[in-house]
Write an enzyme that holds these catalytic residues in place. Structure first.
Site: not given
Ligand SMILES: NC(=O)c1ccc[n+]([C@@H]2O[C@H](COP(=O)([O-])OP(=O)(O)OC[C@H]3O[C@@H](n4cnc5c(N)ncnc54)[C@H](OP(=O)(O)O)[C@@H]3O)[C@@H](O)[C@H]2O)c1
Length: 422
Positions: A46, A104, A128, A189, A204, A302
């Site tokens: 983004k 999710k 998954e 999150e 979930k 994670g």
């Molecule tokens: N963290 C966990 O443990 C975990 C576990 C299971 C599932 N999830 C799910 O996985 C997803 C990502 O989580 P995360 O923890 O990785 O989030 P995060 O660390 O906040 O990273 C979000 C990423 O999405 C990018 N982004 C946001 N809007 C965008 C768009 N419109 N187009 C392109 N890129 C965009 C951001 O870009 P920038 O880098 O440029 O800001 C960033 O790289 C979420 O749906 C979350 O619910 C997370």
């Protein structure tokens, strides 16, 4: 003659959306598994100004460069914006690309549309990683438990709230400090209110309900309480009973044709399988008629644990795996209900806020300076769709034996004693 190994069958050329906790995990895991025959061709993010750990040429902010790229055959979606993610998912399928997502909220809120898009374009959407990260539960519910009669699923499905509660109970760390740690470790999150208010667990739960029992229910229909209103008094109360409080998501058949699902903080005794599921771990207890009980435990949040689930979905794409949603399509239909008896503990600083009149039966009551509480049986319909129990003076926690199935027996016993003149 050349032997076609599964790895040779199909090269996966990946367009990756998101390079945060999950996206970077996918990148690193794929880099470390060179035998996997998959490569990330482009990454869409983004913020073009954010410093990245890898060469700039791999990154773009233009989603079309991934979606229109004919060589890319899989989109891995790992962004934190469910609306933008839905758009990416729709367009990717239209352009003939399979989708793997960890989002999710996206899946839980748009599942019927996602199912119909998969059918329309004949391409899979796998997720998954969206449910309990590294625990392989969705495909198991789809395949392994297909012919077994599931009775219930209960579990700890949110890693960051479990991390926070574990820090509070095991190390005496306060809530705000523990939440900060959960964020720093990448368990929370991007908007942590989704974790602490129970929304993430409800999303979930909705996926577990669909794949386990065939119901598609909007998470807004569940009774959902997070961990934010658990008080110091509640923690003290749990400790004096040698119990812990965990955020537990539960699905349970209430009779042959009906099913209920809810997310509540719950007191747990030491003997409960979920009692020792601590930190960012998730745990699921699956009960079925013939297999009896299975207990699955694994890291539920994670970077690497989520990337591991995504890797497993990518591997499944190699053999053209799709969810069949067999239980949803079947005629064996469970009616979703909030009509069941729950045993709950309601506490408050002062006795006047305690909702005695809501209970079918009060089993224990305590009135003291600065801490009053009731433990008793309530119909879940008193909680569903009502907000009296979200009053800032109240906290509501499920008891160890949450489902008050014994209420009928207790009534019969009482009636017999009364008739006997005792
Ligand atoms: N963290 C966990 O443990 C975990 C576990 C299971 C599932 N999830 C799910 O996985 C997803 C990502 O989580 P995360 O923890 O990785 O989030 P995060 O660390 O906040 O990273 C979000 C990423 O999405 C990018 N982004 C946001 N809007 C965008 C768009 N419109 N187009 C392109 N890129 C965009 C951001 O870009 P920038 O880098 O440029 O800001 C960033 O790289 C979420 O749906 C979350 O619910 C997370």
């Amino acid at each position: 003659m050349e032997i076609i190994t599964p790895a040779k069958r199909k090269e996966l050329v990946i367009g990756l959306f998101g390079f945060g906790v999950v996206g970077q995990g996918v990148f690193e895991v794929l880099t470390k598994t060179s035998s996997f025959n998959a490569r990330i061709k482009k990454i869409c993010i983004k913020d073009p100004l954010k410093k990245r750990r890898f060469s700039e040429t791999e990154f773009t902010t233009d989603a079309n460069l991934l979606i229109e790229d004919k060589e890319i055959n899989v989109i891995v979606e790992a962004i934190d914006d469910p609306e933008a993610a839905l758009h990416i998912l729709r367009r990717s399928l239209e352009k003939g690309k399979s989708v793997v997502t960890a989002n999710k909220m996206l899946v839980a809120s748009h599942l019927e549309e996602i199912i119909s898009l998969q059918k329309e374009f004949g391409l899979p959407v796998l997720y998954e990683g969206a449910c309990c990260a590294s625990i392989p539960v969705i495909r198991n519910l789809e395949e392994y438990y297909d012919n077994d009669l599931l009775r219930s699923i209960r579990g700890i499905v949110n890693g960051s709230t479990n991390y926070i509660l574990s820090k509070i109970f095991n190390e005496g760390i306060d809530y705000n400090h523990a939440l900060l740690e959960a964020k720093q470790n990448g368990f929370a999150e991007s908007d942590p209110s989704l974790d602490v208010l129970g929304t993430d667990a409800a999303n979930k739960l909705s996926l577990l309900l669909t794949h386990g029992f065939g119901n598609i229910v909007d998470p807004g229909n569940f009774i959902v309480e997070g961990i934010k209103r658990i008080t110091a008094n509640d923690i003290k109360h749990a400790r004096t009973q040698r119990q812990k409080i965990k955020l537990v998501a539960t699905i349970r058949k209430t009779d042959e044709n009906k099913i209920t699902a809810l997310v509540l903080p719950q007191f747990l005794n030491e003997g409960d399988d979920l009692y020792s599921v601590d930190d960012e771990f998730n745990g699921l207890v699956i009960e079925s008629s013939f297999a009896d009980k299975h207990f699955l435990k694994g890291k539920g949040a994670g970077s690497y644990p989520t990337a591991a689930a995504i890797l497993s979905d990518l591997s499944a794409l190699r053999y053209d795996y799709k969810y069949e949603y067999k239980k949803w399509r079947s005629n064996e239909y469970y009616e979703f209900t909030n009509d069941c008896q729950l045993r709950i503990h309601v506490s408050s600083l002062s006795v006047e806020h305690l909702p005695s009149d809501r209970f079918i039966e009060i089993e224990e009551q305590h009135c003291g300076p600065g801490h009053s509480w009731i433990t008793g049986i309530i119909n879940a319909s008193q909680l569903a769709g009502h907000d009296w129990w979200k009053h800032e003076e109240l906290s509501v926690i499920g008891c160890c034996d949450l489902f008050a199935d014994d209420i009928k027996d207790k009534r019969i016993r009482r009636l017999s004693l009364r008739l006997a003149g005792v």
